[in-house]
Design a protein around this motif. Structure first.
Motif, PDB file in Angstrom:
ATOM      1  N   UNK A 166     -57.225 -14.587  20.404  1.00  0.00           N
ATOM      2  CA  UNK A 166     -56.529 -13.478  19.744  1.00  0.00           C
ATOM      3  C   UNK A 166     -56.379 -13.700  18.243  1.00  0.00           C
ATOM      4  N   UNK A 167     -56.898 -14.821  17.739  1.00  0.00           N
ATOM      5  CA  UNK A 167     -56.826 -15.085  16.310  1.00  0.00           C
ATOM      6  C   UNK A 167     -55.450 -15.480  15.827  1.00  0.00           C
ATOM      7  N   UNK A 168     -54.642 -16.116  16.682  1.00  0.00           N
ATOM      8  CA  UNK A 168     -53.267 -16.449  16.307  1.00  0.00           C
ATOM      9  C   UNK A 168     -53.186 -17.799  15.606  1.00  0.00           C
ATOM     10  N   UNK A 169     -52.468 -17.827  14.530  1.00  0.00           N
ATOM     11  CA  UNK A 169     -52.171 -19.056  13.796  1.00  0.00           C
ATOM     12  C   UNK A 169     -50.807 -19.572  14.241  1.00  0.00           C
ATOM     13  N   UNK A 170     -50.443 -20.812  13.891  1.00  0.00           N
ATOM     14  CA  UNK A 170     -49.129 -21.339  14.291  1.00  0.00           C
ATOM     15  C   UNK A 170     -47.963 -20.461  13.851  1.00  0.00           C
ATOM     16  N   UNK A 171     -48.100 -19.787  12.715  1.00  0.00           N
ATOM     17  CA  UNK A 171     -47.001 -18.956  12.213  1.00  0.00           C
ATOM     18  C   UNK A 171     -46.696 -17.776  13.123  1.00  0.00           C
ATOM     19  N   UNK A 172     -47.645 -17.388  13.972  1.00  0.00           N
ATOM     20  CA  UNK A 172     -47.442 -16.257  14.876  1.00  0.00           C
ATOM     21  C   UNK A 172     -46.897 -16.693  16.229  1.00  0.00           C
ATOM     22  N   UNK A 173     -46.670 -18.002  16.423  1.00  0.00           N
ATOM     23  CA  UNK A 173     -46.245 -18.535  17.722  1.00  0.00           C
ATOM     24  C   UNK A 173     -44.893 -19.215  17.544  1.00  0.00           C
ATOM     25  N   UNK A 174     -43.860 -18.672  18.172  1.00  0.00           N
ATOM     26  CA  UNK A 174     -42.493 -19.100  17.882  1.00  0.00           C
ATOM     27  C   UNK A 174     -42.215 -20.526  18.342  1.00  0.00           C
ATOM     28  N   UNK A 175     -42.898 -20.987  19.385  1.00  0.00           N
ATOM     29  CA  UNK A 175     -42.590 -22.343  19.834  1.00  0.00           C
ATOM     30  C   UNK A 175     -43.399 -23.411  19.113  1.00  0.00           C
ATOM     31  N   UNK A 176     -43.959 -23.067  17.957  1.00  0.00           N
ATOM     32  CA  UNK A 176     -44.414 -24.097  17.029  1.00  0.00           C
ATOM     33  C   UNK A 176     -43.253 -24.564  16.153  1.00  0.00           C
ATOM     34  N   UNK A 177     -42.094 -23.900  16.292  1.00  0.00           N
ATOM     35  CA  UNK A 177     -40.891 -24.315  15.573  1.00  0.00           C
ATOM     36  C   UNK A 177     -40.250 -25.509  16.269  1.00  0.00           C
ATOM     37  N   UNK A 178     -39.598 -26.358  15.493  1.00  0.00           N
ATOM     38  CA  UNK A 178     -38.817 -27.439  16.079  1.00  0.00           C
ATOM     39  C   UNK A 178     -37.559 -26.887  16.744  1.00  0.00           C
ATOM     40  N   UNK A 179     -36.824 -27.750  17.418  1.00  0.00           N
ATOM     41  CA  UNK A 179     -35.673 -27.300  18.202  1.00  0.00           C
ATOM     42  C   UNK A 179     -34.635 -26.573  17.348  1.00  0.00           C
ATOM     43  N   UNK A 180     -34.237 -27.145  16.254  1.00  0.00           N
ATOM     44  CA  UNK A 180     -33.224 -26.501  15.409  1.00  0.00           C
ATOM     45  C   UNK A 180     -33.773 -25.237  14.761  1.00  0.00           C
ATOM     46  N   UNK A 181     -35.055 -25.280  14.380  1.00  0.00           N
ATOM     47  CA  UNK A 181     -35.673 -24.089  13.785  1.00  0.00           C
ATOM     48  C   UNK A 181     -35.741 -22.952  14.789  1.00  0.00           C
ATOM     49  N   UNK A 207     -52.870 -27.006  20.660  1.00  0.00           N
ATOM     50  CA  UNK A 207     -51.858 -27.559  21.558  1.00  0.00           C
ATOM     51  C   UNK A 207     -50.887 -28.446  20.788  1.00  0.00           C
ATOM     52  N   UNK A 208     -51.413 -29.232  19.874  1.00  0.00           N
ATOM     53  CA  UNK A 208     -50.561 -30.154  19.122  1.00  0.00           C
ATOM     54  C   UNK A 208     -49.549 -29.444  18.238  1.00  0.00           C
ATOM     55  N   UNK A 209     -49.776 -28.161  17.940  1.00  0.00           N
ATOM     56  CA  UNK A 209     -48.828 -27.401  17.119  1.00  0.00           C
ATOM     57  C   UNK A 209     -47.556 -27.034  17.876  1.00  0.00           C
ATOM     58  N   UNK A 210     -47.613 -27.030  19.200  1.00  0.00           N
ATOM     59  CA  UNK A 210     -46.471 -26.572  19.991  1.00  0.00           C
ATOM     60  C   UNK A 210     -45.400 -27.659  20.053  1.00  0.00           C
ATOM     61  N   UNK A 211     -44.193 -27.293  19.676  1.00  0.00           N
ATOM     62  CA  UNK A 211     -43.081 -28.242  19.680  1.00  0.00           C
ATOM     63  C   UNK A 211     -42.066 -27.944  20.778  1.00  0.00           C
ATOM     64  N   UNK A 217     -45.465 -31.205  23.288  1.00  0.00           N
ATOM     65  CA  UNK A 217     -44.080 -31.041  23.701  1.00  0.00           C
ATOM     66  C   UNK A 217     -43.139 -31.991  22.984  1.00  0.00           C
ATOM     67  N   UNK A 218     -42.118 -31.456  22.339  1.00  0.00           N
ATOM     68  CA  UNK A 218     -41.084 -32.297  21.742  1.00  0.00           C
ATOM     69  C   UNK A 218     -39.691 -31.905  22.225  1.00  0.00           C
ATOM     70  N   UNK A 219     -39.517 -30.690  22.720  1.00  0.00           N
ATOM     71  CA  UNK A 219     -38.255 -30.344  23.367  1.00  0.00           C
ATOM     72  C   UNK A 219     -38.537 -29.382  24.517  1.00  0.00           C
ATOM     73  N   UNK A 220     -37.634 -29.392  25.472  1.00  0.00           N
ATOM     74  CA  UNK A 220     -37.798 -28.571  26.670  1.00  0.00           C
ATOM     75  C   UNK A 220     -36.859 -27.379  26.615  1.00  0.00           C
ATOM     76  N   UNK A 221     -37.395 -26.205  26.839  1.00  0.00           N
ATOM     77  CA  UNK A 221     -36.588 -25.005  26.998  1.00  0.00           C
ATOM     78  C   UNK A 221     -36.574 -24.618  28.470  1.00  0.00           C
TER      79      UNK A 221
END
Length: 600
Positions: free
Chosen positions: A572-587, A356-360, A392-396
Motif C-alpha cells: 500500500x506504499x505506507x511509510x512508518x509515519x503512516x503506522x501508529x504502532x511505530x510510536x514508542x509506548x509513551x508516544x 517489521x523492525x519499525x514496529x514498537x 516488539x518493544x511493548x505489548x498492547x
C-alpha cells in the motif's frame, strides 16, 4: 442465533495439515521441520473428524485438550520432541508417540485412521463458512461428501430439506461453497513464505530468492516459487527425495512439484541471465507481458532464459541490468500489480517503506483473560524477546468484551480486574498497555459503557457477529463505531477470512471516510487468515488515514505475524509515519490523548 466470529478456526486448522498427513509419506529428509501450528492442526483436525464420525466423544476431547496445551506451551518444538512431550499437560504417552512419528514421517496416525473412514472430500467441507463437525456429519449422512457435492445439494434443494438447515441456510451455504471452490487452488501468504523458506534451505549455495506471489506480498499464493543460479541438475541433486513429483517443465528453465501438498516451482538460470529470470518470476501476468512487449518493440527477446538480441544473450545479472537495457525504471516487487499501474512512480521507494523492525507496539493481542492461551506476563515476555527481531518493544492488550461469550469475553467486573492486573504489571516495570477489543453491537454501539472504556489506555472496536445485515445497516453500524470518541482503532474492518469467507456487505468507503473524519486508526490485521484491511483499499486511502499493523495474536508465537501485516502495508506504499504502532509506548499514549482531545 446470529453467526459469531472468534477468528480463524477449524477450517484453517484442517488446511494446515491436509498436505502433510494424507497417506503420502515421504522420507524424513523430505519434510521441513514440523511446526507447532502443524502439530496443533493435526490434533484439532483429528478431533473434528471423530466428531463427524460420531465416535467416542472423549477421544475428540482428548485431542482438543492436547492441542490447547501445545498451543500454550512456548518450549521450542525440537525440545518438546527431544523430551517426548513430557510435562505438556494433556499430552499422554500415546499422543506424544503419535506426534513424534508425525514429525519424522509426515503421517499422524490417528488422523489417518479417522480420515480413512470418511470420503476424501469431507475435509474440504470444513472450509465452508458456518459448517462445523455436527453439520458436516448430517450432510455426510445425507450423501454429501465433497465441496462439489455440497454445491449440487444446495442448488437442488436437498440441503434445504435437511433437519437443522432450511432454505435460508442452504442459500448461505451455496454462497459460501462457491467462494471456497473459487479459492481452493490458493494458499495463505504465510504458507507460501514458509514453503519458499524450506526450499531455500534445501537449495543452499544456489543464491535462492523468493519469487512470484509471495515475493510481491499478495495475500494468497497459488504456487510457492523460488529462483536460483544454477542448472536443472543442481536443483535436482538438492531436491530429489524432498519435493514430491519433482519434474522439469519443458521448454521452460523450471522444475515443479509439491511440498506438503503445496505446489512449488523452482526456476534456474546461469548468473548472466539471472536478472531476466527474476523479472519473469517476480511479477504477475500483466507485468510480464508488458515487459515482453517493450522488449519486442525495441528489438529484444525477453524470457526466463535471458534477454537476447538476434539470438545472442546479453549479460544481465540483475533485474536493474535488464531494465536498463530496455530503457525502463526499476519497479519494486511490491508495486508489480495492475492496481499500481499509473501510481507506483508516486509511491515511496522500498527503502522508505515500513518494516517489521519499525514496529514498537504490538497492539490488539489476547490472553487467558479471554480466548488467548497465555498469561499477560507471558505475552509481554515474548513481545520483549521480539524487540529488534520482529519490532516488539511493548505489548498492547486487547481481550474480548462481554458480548463475545463464545470467546470467554469479559464481563464489566472481569474487565476491571483485568485493568487492575495490567496496572500492577506496569508498576512492576513491564512494558504493557491496557486495551480491549470491544464488540461493535448490531446498532453500532459498543459493548462496554464509556466509563469503563475511559479507564483503558486505548480501544480496538471490531465486528464479531451479525455478518448478514444488509449493506445499509452494516455500513451505518460501522460508521457509528468508527466515529465513537473513545475508539482508537477500527479492527479488521471488513471481517473477511481469506480462502474461507468474503467480507460482509458494506460501503467500505463510507466507513473509511468516517474513520478519517474522526481520526480513528484503521487496522491492518496481520493474521495471515485475515490481512484486513486489504492492501488495495489501504493503497487508495493511504494519504487520508493512519493505520495500525496488529497481530491479533492469541498465543505468544502469533506476535511474529507482524511480517504479514507489514507485507500488506508495503504494497500500500505506507511509510512508518503512516503506522501508529511505530510510536514508542509513551508516544502512543500521547497520540491517544490527542485523538480524544480532538473529539472533545
Amino acid at each position: 442465533m446470529p453467526e459469531k466470529d472468534s477468528g480463524p478456526s477449524a477450517p484453517e486448522r484442517s488446511g494446515e495439515t491436509a498436505g502433510r498427513s494424507t497417506g503420502t509419506a515421504q522420507s524424513s529428509a523430505a519434510l521441513p521441520e514440523v511446526t507447532r501450528k502443524q502439530l496443533v492442526g493435526a490434533l484439532n483436525t483429528t478431533a473434528d473428524l471423530l466428531d463427524v464420525l460420531g465416535q467416542e466423544p472423549f477421544r475428540a476431547n482428548a485431542y482438543r485438550g492436547a492441542a490447547r496445551s501445545l498451543e500454550a506451551t512456548e518450549t521450542p518444538v525440537a525440545d518438546l520432541m527431544a523430551a517426548g512431550f513430557a510435562g505438556v499437560p494433556k499430552v499422554g504417552k500415546a499422543i506424544a508417540a503419535d506426534l513424534t512419528a508425525y514429525a519424522t514421517t509426515g503421517i499422524f496416525a490417528p488422523l489417518e485412521e479417522a480420515a480413512s473412514q470418511v470420503e476424501p472430500g469431507v475435509l474440504g467441507l470444513f472450509r465452508v463458512r458456518g459448517l462445523g463437525p455436527k453439520k458436516i456429519r448430517a450432510l455426510r449422512e445425507a450423501g454429501v461428501d465433497s465441496l462439489e457435492g455440497l454445491r449440487e445439494a444446495a442448488q437442488d434443494g436437498r440441503v434445504a430439506a435437511l433437519k437443522g438447515f432450511g432454505p435460508k441456510s442452504a442459500a448461505t451455504i451455496l454462497e459460501a461453497v462457491e467462494f471456497v471452490l473459487g479459492a481452493q487452488d490458493r494458499q495463505h501468504l504465510s504458507t507460501g513464505l514458509d514453503v519458499s523458506q524450506a526450499l531455500a534451505g534445501w537449495l543452499d549455495g544456489l543464491d535462492t530468492r523468493t519469487a512470484g506471489d509471495a515475493r510481491r506480498g499478495l495475500e494468497t499464493v497459488r504456487v510457492a516459487r523460488v529462483t536460483v543460479t544454477g542448472a536443472a541438475e543442481d536443483v535436482t541433486a538438492r531436491l530429489a527425495g524432498r519435493v514430491e513429483d519433482l519434474a522439469p517443465v519443458d521448454p521452460k528453465p523450471l522444475l515443479n512439484g509439491r511440498v506438503n501438498g503445496v505446489p512449488v516451482e523452482v526456476a534456474y538460470a546461469p548468473a548472466g541471465a539471472r536478472g531476466a529470470l527474476d523479472l519473469m518470476m517476480g511479477g504477475g501476468t500483466d507485468y510480464r507481458e508488458s515487459l515482453r512487449a517493450v522488449a519486442k518493440a525495441r528489438g529484444f527477446d525477453l524470457s526466463g532464459r535471458g534477454l537476447k538480441r538476434e539470438g545472442t544473450l546479453i549479460p544481465t545479472p540483475t533485474e536493474a541490468d535488464v531494465l536498463r537495457e530496455l530503457g525502463l525504471p526499476l519497479r519494486p516487487a511490491e508495486y508489480r500489480d495492475p492496481e499500481h499501474d499509473g501510481v507506483w512512480e508516486t509511491l515511496p521507494p522500498p527503502a522508505e517503506l515500513v518494516t517489521v523492525a519499525d514496529l514498537k507496539g504490538l497492539l490488539h493481542t489476547h490472553s487467558v483473560w479471554s480466548d488467548g492461551a497465555a498469561t499477560l506476563p507471558e505475552m509481554v515476555e515474548e513481545a520483549v524477546r521480539l524487540g529488534g527481531v520482529s519490532g516488539g518493544t511493548f505489548l498492547g492488550t486487547g481481550d474480548h468484551s462481554r458480548a463475545a461469550h463464545y470467546a470467554n469475553g469479559m464481563s464489566t467486573e472481569r474487565l476491571r480486574a483485568y485493568v487492575r492486573e495490567i496496572r500492577e504489571l506496569q508498576r512492576a516495570g513491564l512494558p504493557i498497555l491496557a486495551g480491549t477489543e470491544v464488540d461493535i453491537l448490531e446498532d453500532g454501539s459498543l459493548d462496554y459503557p464509556d466509563e469503563d472504556l475511559l479507564n483503558l489506555d486505548y480501544v480496538v472496536a471490531s465486528v464479531h457477529s451479525h455478518f448478514t445485515l444488509d449493506r445499509e445497516r452494516q455500513t451505518a453500524r460501522l460508521v457509528r463505531a468508527a466515529s465513537h470518541p473513545l475508539v482508537t482503532i477500527l479492527g479488521h474492518p471488513t471481517g473477511r477470512l481469506l480462502l474461507r469467507r468474503p467480507g460482509y456487505a458494506l460501503d467500505l468507503d463510507a466507513v473509511l471516510a468516517a474513520a478519517a473524519e474522526a481520526g480513528t486508526v484503521v487496522e491492518i490485521n496481520a493474521n495471515p487468515a485475515r490481512l484486513d484491511l486489504d492492501w488495495r483499499e489501504a493503497l487508495r486511502w493511504r494519504d487520508r488515514l493512519t493505520f495500525a499493523i496488529n497481530t491479533d495474536a492469541h498465543v505468544p508465537a502469533g506476535l511474529g505475524d507482524t511480517r504479514y501485516g507489514v507485507a500488506v502495508a508495503r504494497k500500500a506504499g505506507l511509510t512508518p509515519e503512516k503506522v501508529v504502532n511505530t510510536l514508542g509506548q509513551e508516544e502512543f499514549l500521547a497520540f491517544v490523548r490527542r485523538q480524544r482531545e480532538a473529539r472533545g
